[in-house]
Design a protein around this motif. Structure first.
Motif, PDB file in Angstrom:
ATOM      1  N   LEU A 114      46.169  29.951  26.180  1.00  0.00           N
ATOM      2  CA  LEU A 114      45.363  29.634  25.253  1.00  0.00           C
ATOM      3  C   LEU A 114      44.396  28.715  26.612  1.00  0.00           C
ATOM      4  N   VAL A 115      44.736  28.616  27.716  1.00  0.00           N
ATOM      5  CA  VAL A 115      44.102  28.039  28.919  1.00  0.00           C
ATOM      6  C   VAL A 115      42.520  28.831  28.842  1.00  0.00           C
ATOM      7  N   GLU A 116      42.772  30.125  29.165  1.00  0.00           N
ATOM      8  CA  GLU A 116      42.394  31.102  29.783  1.00  0.00           C
ATOM      9  C   GLU A 116      41.145  31.745  28.658  1.00  0.00           C
ATOM     10  N   ILE A 117      41.552  31.095  27.207  1.00  0.00           N
ATOM     11  CA  ILE A 117      40.311  31.404  26.404  1.00  0.00           C
ATOM     12  C   ILE A 117      39.837  29.948  26.588  1.00  0.00           C
ATOM     13  N   ALA A 118      40.433  29.124  26.749  1.00  0.00           N
ATOM     14  CA  ALA A 118      39.622  27.751  27.059  1.00  0.00           C
ATOM     15  C   ALA A 118      38.333  27.916  27.639  1.00  0.00           C
ATOM     16  N   ALA A 119      39.056  28.318  28.839  1.00  0.00           N
ATOM     17  CA  ALA A 119      37.970  28.379  30.254  1.00  0.00           C
ATOM     18  C   ALA A 119      36.880  29.467  29.992  1.00  0.00           C
ATOM     19  N   THR A 120      37.027  30.475  29.478  1.00  0.00           N
ATOM     20  CA  THR A 120      35.973  31.205  28.924  1.00  0.00           C
ATOM     21  C   THR A 120      34.919  30.504  28.431  1.00  0.00           C
ATOM     22  N   GLU A 121      35.279  29.865  27.568  1.00  0.00           N
ATOM     23  CA  GLU A 121      34.165  29.779  26.006  1.00  0.00           C
ATOM     24  C   GLU A 121      33.302  28.549  27.122  1.00  0.00           C
ATOM     25  N   MET A 122      33.742  28.270  27.939  1.00  0.00           N
ATOM     26  CA  MET A 122      33.022  26.735  29.032  1.00  0.00           C
ATOM     27  C   MET A 122      32.748  27.749  30.282  1.00  0.00           C
ATOM     28  N   CYS A 123      32.726  29.042  30.348  1.00  0.00           N
ATOM     29  CA  CYS A 123      32.101  29.853  31.719  1.00  0.00           C
ATOM     30  C   CYS A 123      30.889  30.456  30.292  1.00  0.00           C
ATOM     31  N   ALA A 124      31.171  31.243  29.319  1.00  0.00           N
ATOM     32  CA  ALA A 124      30.081  31.368  29.036  1.00  0.00           C
ATOM     33  C   ALA A 124      29.279  30.390  28.599  1.00  0.00           C
ATOM     34  N   ALA A 125      29.679  29.029  28.255  1.00  0.00           N
ATOM     35  CA  ALA A 125      28.859  27.847  28.229  1.00  0.00           C
ATOM     36  C   ALA A 125      27.809  26.851  29.063  1.00  0.00           C
ATOM     37  N   ARG A 126      29.043  26.598  30.310  1.00  0.00           N
ATOM     38  CA  ARG A 126      28.701  26.132  31.474  1.00  0.00           C
ATOM     39  C   ARG A 126      28.089  26.758  32.925  1.00  0.00           C
ATOM     40  N   ALA A 127      28.665  28.384  32.847  1.00  0.00           N
ATOM     41  CA  ALA A 127      28.342  29.004  34.491  1.00  0.00           C
ATOM     42  C   ALA A 127      26.608  28.724  34.698  1.00  0.00           C
ATOM     43  N   SER A 128      26.261  28.860  35.737  1.00  0.00           N
ATOM     44  CA  SER A 128      24.774  29.599  36.409  1.00  0.00           C
ATOM     45  C   SER A 128      24.467  30.554  35.838  1.00  0.00           C
ATOM     46  N   ASP A 129      23.385  31.195  35.828  1.00  0.00           N
ATOM     47  CA  ASP A 129      23.011  32.897  35.698  1.00  0.00           C
ATOM     48  C   ASP A 129      23.498  33.596  36.759  1.00  0.00           C
ATOM     49  N   GLU A 130      23.359  32.409  37.841  1.00  0.00           N
ATOM     50  CA  GLU A 130      23.741  33.647  39.363  1.00  0.00           C
ATOM     51  C   GLU A 130      25.496  33.389  39.335  1.00  0.00           C
ATOM     52  N   HIS A 131      26.051  32.521  39.060  1.00  0.00           N
ATOM     53  CA  HIS A 131      27.800  32.746  38.929  1.00  0.00           C
ATOM     54  C   HIS A 131      28.278  33.968  38.054  1.00  0.00           C
ATOM     55  N   LEU A 132      27.026  33.944  36.713  1.00  0.00           N
ATOM     56  CA  LEU A 132      28.244  34.713  35.499  1.00  0.00           C
ATOM     57  C   LEU A 132      27.049  35.751  36.208  1.00  0.00           C
ATOM     58  N   ASP A 133      26.192  36.740  37.046  1.00  0.00           N
ATOM     59  CA  ASP A 133      25.351  37.417  37.154  1.00  0.00           C
ATOM     60  C   ASP A 133      27.387  38.321  38.574  1.00  0.00           C
ATOM     61  N   HIS A 134      27.470  37.258  39.302  1.00  0.00           N
ATOM     62  CA  HIS A 134      28.208  37.408  40.090  1.00  0.00           C
ATOM     63  C   HIS A 134      30.013  37.919  39.210  1.00  0.00           C
ATOM     64  N   ILE A 135      30.403  37.059  38.095  1.00  0.00           N
ATOM     65  CA  ILE A 135      31.231  38.008  37.323  1.00  0.00           C
ATOM     66  C   ILE A 135      30.911  39.512  37.035  1.00  0.00           C
ATOM     67  N   VAL A 136      29.756  39.462  36.440  1.00  0.00           N
ATOM     68  CA  VAL A 136      29.575  41.401  36.052  1.00  0.00           C
ATOM     69  C   VAL A 136      29.865  42.070  36.724  1.00  0.00           C
ATOM     70  N   GLU A 137      28.917  41.095  38.160  1.00  0.00           N
ATOM     71  CA  GLU A 137      29.310  42.307  39.952  1.00  0.00           C
ATOM     72  C   GLU A 137      30.761  42.450  40.173  1.00  0.00           C
ATOM     73  N   LEU A 138      31.664  42.072  40.202  1.00  0.00           N
ATOM     74  CA  LEU A 138      33.034  42.258  39.863  1.00  0.00           C
ATOM     75  C   LEU A 138      33.563  43.191  38.690  1.00  0.00           C
ATOM     76  N   ALA A 139      33.246  43.152  37.938  1.00  0.00           N
ATOM     77  CA  ALA A 139      34.097  43.705  36.647  1.00  0.00           C
ATOM     78  C   ALA A 139      33.436  45.144  36.816  1.00  0.00           C
ATOM     79  N   GLN A 140      32.046  44.983  36.843  1.00  0.00           N
ATOM     80  CA  GLN A 140      31.516  46.419  37.346  1.00  0.00           C
ATOM     81  C   GLN A 140      31.986  47.141  38.360  1.00  0.00           C
ATOM     82  N   ARG A 141      32.324  46.703  39.348  1.00  0.00           N
ATOM     83  CA  ARG A 141      32.595  47.142  40.885  1.00  0.00           C
ATOM     84  C   ARG A 141      34.253  47.458  40.531  1.00  0.00           C
TER      85      ARG A 141
END
Length: 271
Positions: A114-141
């Motif tokens: 419940l909470v992690e899906i909600a957090a994912t939705e919020m992250c997509a809408a609220r996080a900065s571009d820089e923070h989203l880039d960081h998440i992509v970098e983590l996943a890609q590595r």
């Protein structure tokens, strides 16, 4: 200004914490059951060779964690699990050491979903571009490292650390500090159930494929896609890491309650 520490006080605090943790484990494990009488402060003092003051502090700690019910003039008793304060350190420590009952693991996974899906939705809408880039970098590595693994033994500690970092970054990106803390507490309690050491190389790659799919959807700020990919990932986790970590009896408890959404369950990679 210098601070003067009282060694006796510190030692007393350590004593009452150690004893409280011991009794908390007895309660969480079911060795002390709902309604059972809890030893008095005097009995605790005698059994554990501590002072009555420490005995009273132990009961206070257990009461604060919702594990026991103290009524003046009557004996203290163990409370029902629904009364436990699961985010208290005392309860979390006991649950971790006792490896979680099957039904409680299912409870935590349901709340996590419940909470992690909600957090994912919020992250997509609220996080900065820089923070989203960081998440992509983590996943890609993580994805690239997993793809480069050629049948070699997996570093379990590193895998768990990477997983915590990835999901923690999503929680942080939600912009909701309470939600982020709740997710951290839930995931910390689920660590003992993770059978990461039992995942083969292909399954580890499946995990990191899922992480990259989530990260890609987040970077595109596609809320629906991010939600769908996270749901698939969490349902897959229940079907693998949780199932492998529990006994047959515990699995029966989980299966009675957990019904993954078949429409979102992650498909395994083609072998």
């Amino acid at each position: 200004m210098s601070i003067s520490w009282n060694d006796d006080v510190i030692e007393q605090e350590r004593l009452h914490e150690r004893v409280a943790r011991r009794l908390a484990r007895d309660i969480v494990s079911g060795r002390l059951r709902e309604g059972d009488v809890v030893p008095s402060a005097e009995a605790i003092a005698q059994k554990f060779a501590v002072s009555r003051t420490v005995g009273r502090e132990v009961l206070q700690a257990l009461t604060a964690a919702g594990l026991i019910d103290v009524k003046h003039g009557r004996k203290s008793t163990v409370t029902a699990a629904k009364e436990w304060r699961f985010l208290e350190d005392l309860v979390q420590h006991a649950i971790s050491r006792e490896q979680l009952a099957g039904s409680l693991a299912a409870d935590l996974y349901e709340v996590r979903r419940l909470v992690e899906i909600a957090a994912t939705e919020m992250c997509a809408a609220r996080a900065s571009d820089e923070h989203l880039d960081h998440i992509v970098e983590l996943a890609q590595r993580m994805h690239d490292e997993a793809e480069a693994t050629d049948g070699e033994p997996l570093d379990v500690r590193s895998r768990v650390s990477d997983d915590l970092a990835f999901h923690g970054a999503i929680a942080e990106g939600s912009g909701n500090l309470v939600l982020a803390r709740l997710m951290a507490d839930i995931r910390r309690e689920l660590v003992p159930t993770w059978a990461v050491d039992q995942l083969d190389v292909d399954e580890v790659r499946d995990v990191h494929d899922a992480h990259l799919a989530i990260a890609t959807a987040l970077r595109k700020r596609n809320v629906k896609a991010a939600r769908r990919e996270m749901a698939r990932h969490l349902d897959w986790s229940v079907g693998t890491t949780l199932r492998r970590a529990l006994s047959d009896e515990q699995l029966d408890e989980v299966d009675k309650r957990w019904q993954p959404d078949l429409a979102t369950t992650k498909k395994p990679r083609q072998r």
